[in-house]
Design a protein around this motif. Sequence first.
Motif, PDB file in Angstrom:
ATOM      1  N   CYS A 347     -20.288  20.358  14.278  1.00 53.03           N
ATOM      2  CA  CYS A 347     -19.075  20.335  13.466  1.00 53.03           C
ATOM      3  C   CYS A 347     -18.458  21.722  13.337  1.00 53.03           C
ATOM      4  O   CYS A 347     -17.266  21.915  13.571  1.00 53.03           O
ATOM      5  CB  CYS A 347     -19.384  19.797  12.069  1.00 53.03           C
ATOM      6  N   ASP A 348     -19.275  22.673  12.912  1.00 53.34           N
ATOM      7  CA  ASP A 348     -18.758  23.963  12.489  1.00 53.34           C
ATOM      8  C   ASP A 348     -18.823  25.048  13.561  1.00 53.34           C
ATOM      9  O   ASP A 348     -18.215  26.110  13.396  1.00 53.34           O
ATOM     10  CB  ASP A 348     -19.528  24.442  11.250  1.00 53.34           C
ATOM     11  N   GLY A 349     -19.533  24.788  14.655  1.00 50.48           N
ATOM     12  CA  GLY A 349     -19.675  25.789  15.704  1.00 50.48           C
ATOM     13  C   GLY A 349     -18.365  26.373  16.193  1.00 50.48           C
ATOM     14  O   GLY A 349     -18.233  27.599  16.318  1.00 50.48           O
ATOM     15  N   PRO A 350     -17.324  25.545  16.477  1.00 53.86           N
ATOM     16  CA  PRO A 350     -16.078  26.108  17.004  1.00 53.86           C
ATOM     17  C   PRO A 350     -15.406  27.106  16.070  1.00 53.86           C
ATOM     18  O   PRO A 350     -14.605  27.932  16.524  1.00 53.86           O
ATOM     19  CB  PRO A 350     -15.205  24.850  17.195  1.00 53.86           C
ATOM     20  N   LEU A 351     -15.701  27.051  14.781  1.00 57.36           N
ATOM     21  CA  LEU A 351     -15.088  27.991  13.839  1.00 57.36           C
ATOM     22  C   LEU A 351     -15.672  29.399  13.979  1.00 57.36           C
ATOM     23  O   LEU A 351     -15.130  30.356  13.420  1.00 57.36           O
ATOM     24  CB  LEU A 351     -15.289  27.497  12.402  1.00 57.36           C
ATOM     25  N   PHE A 352     -16.786  29.520  14.700  1.00 55.88           N
ATOM     26  CA  PHE A 352     -17.449  30.814  14.855  1.00 55.88           C
ATOM     27  C   PHE A 352     -17.276  31.370  16.276  1.00 55.88           C
ATOM     28  O   PHE A 352     -18.076  32.177  16.731  1.00 55.88           O
ATOM     29  CB  PHE A 352     -18.933  30.688  14.505  1.00 55.88           C
ATOM     30  N   LYS A 353     -16.236  30.919  16.945  1.00 56.67           N
ATOM     31  CA  LYS A 353     -15.972  31.377  18.307  1.00 56.67           C
ATOM     32  C   LYS A 353     -15.874  32.897  18.353  1.00 56.67           C
ATOM     33  O   LYS A 353     -15.161  33.527  17.577  1.00 56.67           O
ATOM     34  CB  LYS A 353     -14.669  30.762  18.820  1.00 56.67           C
ATOM     35  N   GLY A 354     -16.656  33.486  19.257  1.00 55.91           N
ATOM     36  CA  GLY A 354     -16.629  34.933  19.425  1.00 55.91           C
ATOM     37  C   GLY A 354     -17.353  35.719  18.360  1.00 55.91           C
ATOM     38  O   GLY A 354     -17.296  36.954  18.355  1.00 55.91           O
ATOM     39  N   LYS A 355     -18.069  35.043  17.469  1.00 61.57           N
ATOM     40  CA  LYS A 355     -18.763  35.727  16.379  1.00 61.57           C
ATOM     41  C   LYS A 355     -20.275  35.693  16.602  1.00 61.57           C
ATOM     42  O   LYS A 355     -20.778  35.086  17.552  1.00 61.57           O
ATOM     43  CB  LYS A 355     -18.400  35.084  15.043  1.00 61.57           C
ATOM     44  N   ARG A 356     -20.989  36.327  15.691  1.00 62.39           N
ATOM     45  CA  ARG A 356     -22.450  36.374  15.768  1.00 62.39           C
ATOM     46  C   ARG A 356     -23.030  35.396  14.760  1.00 62.39           C
ATOM     47  O   ARG A 356     -22.619  35.373  13.594  1.00 62.39           O
ATOM     48  CB  ARG A 356     -22.946  37.790  15.458  1.00 62.39           C
ATOM     49  N   VAL A 357     -24.002  34.591  15.208  1.00 62.68           N
ATOM     50  CA  VAL A 357     -24.616  33.613  14.320  1.00 62.68           C
ATOM     51  C   VAL A 357     -26.127  33.625  14.499  1.00 62.68           C
ATOM     52  O   VAL A 357     -26.651  34.134  15.504  1.00 62.68           O
ATOM     53  CB  VAL A 357     -24.080  32.188  14.577  1.00 62.68           C
ATOM     54  N   ALA A 358     -26.801  33.032  13.518  1.00 61.58           N
ATOM     55  CA  ALA A 358     -28.236  32.805  13.612  1.00 61.58           C
ATOM     56  C   ALA A 358     -28.503  31.318  13.496  1.00 61.58           C
ATOM     57  O   ALA A 358     -27.760  30.593  12.826  1.00 61.58           O
ATOM     58  CB  ALA A 358     -28.983  33.553  12.508  1.00 61.58           C
ATOM     59  N   VAL A 359     -29.563  30.880  14.147  1.00 59.51           N
ATOM     60  CA  VAL A 359     -30.080  29.520  13.972  1.00 59.51           C
ATOM     61  C   VAL A 359     -31.473  29.653  13.384  1.00 59.51           C
ATOM     62  O   VAL A 359     -32.310  30.375  13.927  1.00 59.51           O
ATOM     63  CB  VAL A 359     -30.122  28.742  15.304  1.00 59.51           C
ATOM     64  N   ILE A 360     -31.716  28.959  12.283  1.00 60.68           N
ATOM     65  CA  ILE A 360     -33.012  29.004  11.629  1.00 60.68           C
ATOM     66  C   ILE A 360     -33.792  27.760  12.022  1.00 60.68           C
ATOM     67  O   ILE A 360     -33.399  26.643  11.697  1.00 60.68           O
ATOM     68  CB  ILE A 360     -32.877  29.063  10.093  1.00 60.68           C
ATOM     69  N   GLY A 361     -34.877  27.937  12.769  1.00 54.51           N
ATOM     70  CA  GLY A 361     -35.700  26.806  13.183  1.00 54.51           C
ATOM     71  C   GLY A 361     -35.869  26.732  14.682  1.00 54.51           C
ATOM     72  O   GLY A 361     -34.888  26.803  15.436  1.00 54.51           O
ATOM     73  N   GLY A 362     -37.124  26.586  15.126  1.00 56.32           N
ATOM     74  CA  GLY A 362     -37.412  26.564  16.552  1.00 56.32           C
ATOM     75  C   GLY A 362     -37.904  25.229  17.069  1.00 56.32           C
ATOM     76  O   GLY A 362     -38.520  25.161  18.134  1.00 56.32           O
ATOM     77  N   GLY A 363     -37.610  24.154  16.335  1.00 55.97           N
ATOM     78  CA  GLY A 363     -37.896  22.814  16.848  1.00 55.97           C
ATOM     79  C   GLY A 363     -36.788  22.360  17.782  1.00 55.97           C
ATOM     80  O   GLY A 363     -35.907  23.153  18.160  1.00 55.97           O
ATOM     81  N   HIS A 379     -22.954  35.818  20.105  1.00 56.59           N
ATOM     82  CA  HIS A 379     -24.402  36.006  20.194  1.00 56.59           C
ATOM     83  C   HIS A 379     -25.118  35.096  19.207  1.00 56.59           C
ATOM     84  O   HIS A 379     -24.633  34.858  18.100  1.00 56.59           O
ATOM     85  CB  HIS A 379     -24.773  37.460  19.904  1.00 56.59           C
ATOM     86  N   VAL A 380     -26.272  34.576  19.635  1.00 56.65           N
ATOM     87  CA  VAL A 380     -27.109  33.720  18.797  1.00 56.65           C
ATOM     88  C   VAL A 380     -28.464  34.390  18.604  1.00 56.65           C
ATOM     89  O   VAL A 380     -29.100  34.816  19.577  1.00 56.65           O
ATOM     90  CB  VAL A 380     -27.330  32.336  19.434  1.00 56.65           C
ATOM     91  N   THR A 381     -28.899  34.480  17.355  1.00 54.70           N
ATOM     92  CA  THR A 381     -30.258  34.920  17.037  1.00 54.70           C
ATOM     93  C   THR A 381     -31.021  33.731  16.501  1.00 54.70           C
ATOM     94  O   THR A 381     -30.655  33.171  15.453  1.00 54.70           O
ATOM     95  CB  THR A 381     -30.260  36.048  15.993  1.00 54.70           C
ATOM     96  N   LEU A 382     -32.042  33.291  17.220  1.00 63.92           N
ATOM     97  CA  LEU A 382     -32.853  32.170  16.755  1.00 63.92           C
ATOM     98  C   LEU A 382     -34.074  32.717  16.027  1.00 63.92           C
ATOM     99  O   LEU A 382     -34.820  33.538  16.572  1.00 63.92           O
ATOM    100  CB  LEU A 382     -33.286  31.284  17.925  1.00 63.92           C
ATOM    101  N   ILE A 383     -34.287  32.257  14.804  1.00 62.70           N
ATOM    102  CA  ILE A 383     -35.390  32.741  13.977  1.00 62.70           C
ATOM    103  C   ILE A 383     -36.358  31.598  13.713  1.00 62.70           C
ATOM    104  O   ILE A 383     -35.979  30.560  13.167  1.00 62.70           O
ATOM    105  CB  ILE A 383     -34.862  33.326  12.654  1.00 62.70           C
ATOM    106  N   GLU A 384     -37.623  31.804  14.104  1.00 60.08           N
ATOM    107  CA  GLU A 384     -38.665  30.796  13.952  1.00 60.08           C
ATOM    108  C   GLU A 384     -39.806  31.349  13.095  1.00 60.08           C
ATOM    109  O   GLU A 384     -40.287  32.463  13.321  1.00 60.08           O
ATOM    110  CB  GLU A 384     -39.188  30.362  15.324  1.00 60.08           C
TER     111      GLU A 384
END
Length: 518
Positions: A347-363, A379-384
């Motif tokens: 839903c919300d991904g397109p609103l962050f075009k060109g920005k830096r985000v994190a994803v919490i969870g490695g499942g 850029h995506v930072t995945l935190i597990e």
Amino acid sequence: MLDANLKAQLKTYLEKVTLPFEIVASLDDSDKSRELLGLLQDIVSLTDKITLKTDGRDSRTPSFSLNRPAADISLRFAGIPMGHEFTSLVLALLQVGGHPSKVAADVIEQIKGIDGEFNFETYYSLSCQNCPDVVQALNLMAVLNPNIRHVAIDGALFQAEVEARQIMSVPSLYLNGELFGQGRMGVEEIIAKIDTNAGARDADKLNAKAAFDVLVVGGGPAGAAAAIYAARKGIRTGVAAERFGGQVLDTMAIENFISVQETDGPKLARALEEHVKQYEVDIINLQRASAIIPAREVGGLHEVRFDSGASLQAKTLILATGARWREMNVPGEQAYRGKGVAYCPHCDGPLFKGKRVAVIGGGNSGVEAAIDLAGIVAHVTLIEFDSQLRADAVLQNKLNSLANVTIIKSALTSEVLGDGQKVQALVYKDRNTDELHRVELEGIFVQIGLLPNSDWLKGVIELSPRGEIIVDARGGTNVPGIFAAGDVTTVPYKQIVIAVGEGAKASLSAFDHLIRSV
């Protein structure tokens, strides 16, 4: 713009248009305006009931309105409504063209009777599966009531507005210039918020209902299956749900529901509801259960109370309230929810075009979200939390191949930071060294599993340490005559197909209880 197959399908739908109307486009010399013009020309080429004008003067370009002579309708799309919103466009064309809605007659009359002035704006993204419900609801209301005006705005195309209003979650609804709500809302939910007397009227109606043989609390896959199996027994059946469809509504691709090769959550939810409606089931929507009072004696009536002040009684209950997204429960999460903290990457991904985000969870959910977002954001930072990712190997391989993804393991997210208006960073603790680290970013997508919706049952129904309803092999709880099914229970593996089976089992058990209690 439209391929031959889509044109053929659309032509069939447009044959249902009975009242002539016009599309008025506001365009400039941009590529997007030319793309929209091509779409509108395709539409008018398929029917003689719709004409196209290109002399619109709306400040948002490209955009277009649907106008019917002698009718006061204010309905506009700002952007190019393709993707998930193409259905919204088709429905708007049909409804402005006189084709009746499938919404219940009493709801239509309620919409027509709303007084006041309501100028709605809905910001959506084309990849958002939750947005069409909001857009379609408000479009219908605009068609039926001249006091209601609506413009649906593609947030990805009108980035300046999104930035100015600091919108970081879709759908975002504005009423008369003020934020009205965020997230999925159906027509009945919107009506309940603007028709201030609706809640009390609905509560009075519910309190007057006779007791059910089986009352299902929850309208997800488990609840739908339970209702169908009960109704097929010829007994008085009701379903009370906060929102029919439940967590399925927030699910994107579904490819493991046996016999259905591929579908999506909203589509499956609609199919479930339509199936339930084939039987004599009293569907009671927009009711959040708040308390349960078990029968005082065998064969007596159980009572369920709701936030609205209403209550219902039944000889047996089936609790199928499902689960919700698990939150991080760290400082700053609630303060920045919808302001950078999100739970739906589609839903919300397109609103962050060109920005830096994190994803919490490695499942699987977290890694899939990171993969999807990597194609949109900078850029995506995945935190597990664990020392290794838990996602399937094929997903991990794909993730590792992406150049704009950083994976951090053995990390505990400890705080969300911002400027009071939007997210600016998160802080995590290295679990090996206890050292704190700060990651500068604009968005955080939380993907760490589910929590059962069982808080309202504490002290009455026996729950596991995880908050799940403890059930036996027949779906029975510790209270005779009360059964449970689906993601809210201790049954392992939270899958749609399992929830459906458990709902059927609980319903059969409730029927067995009824005939043995006579």
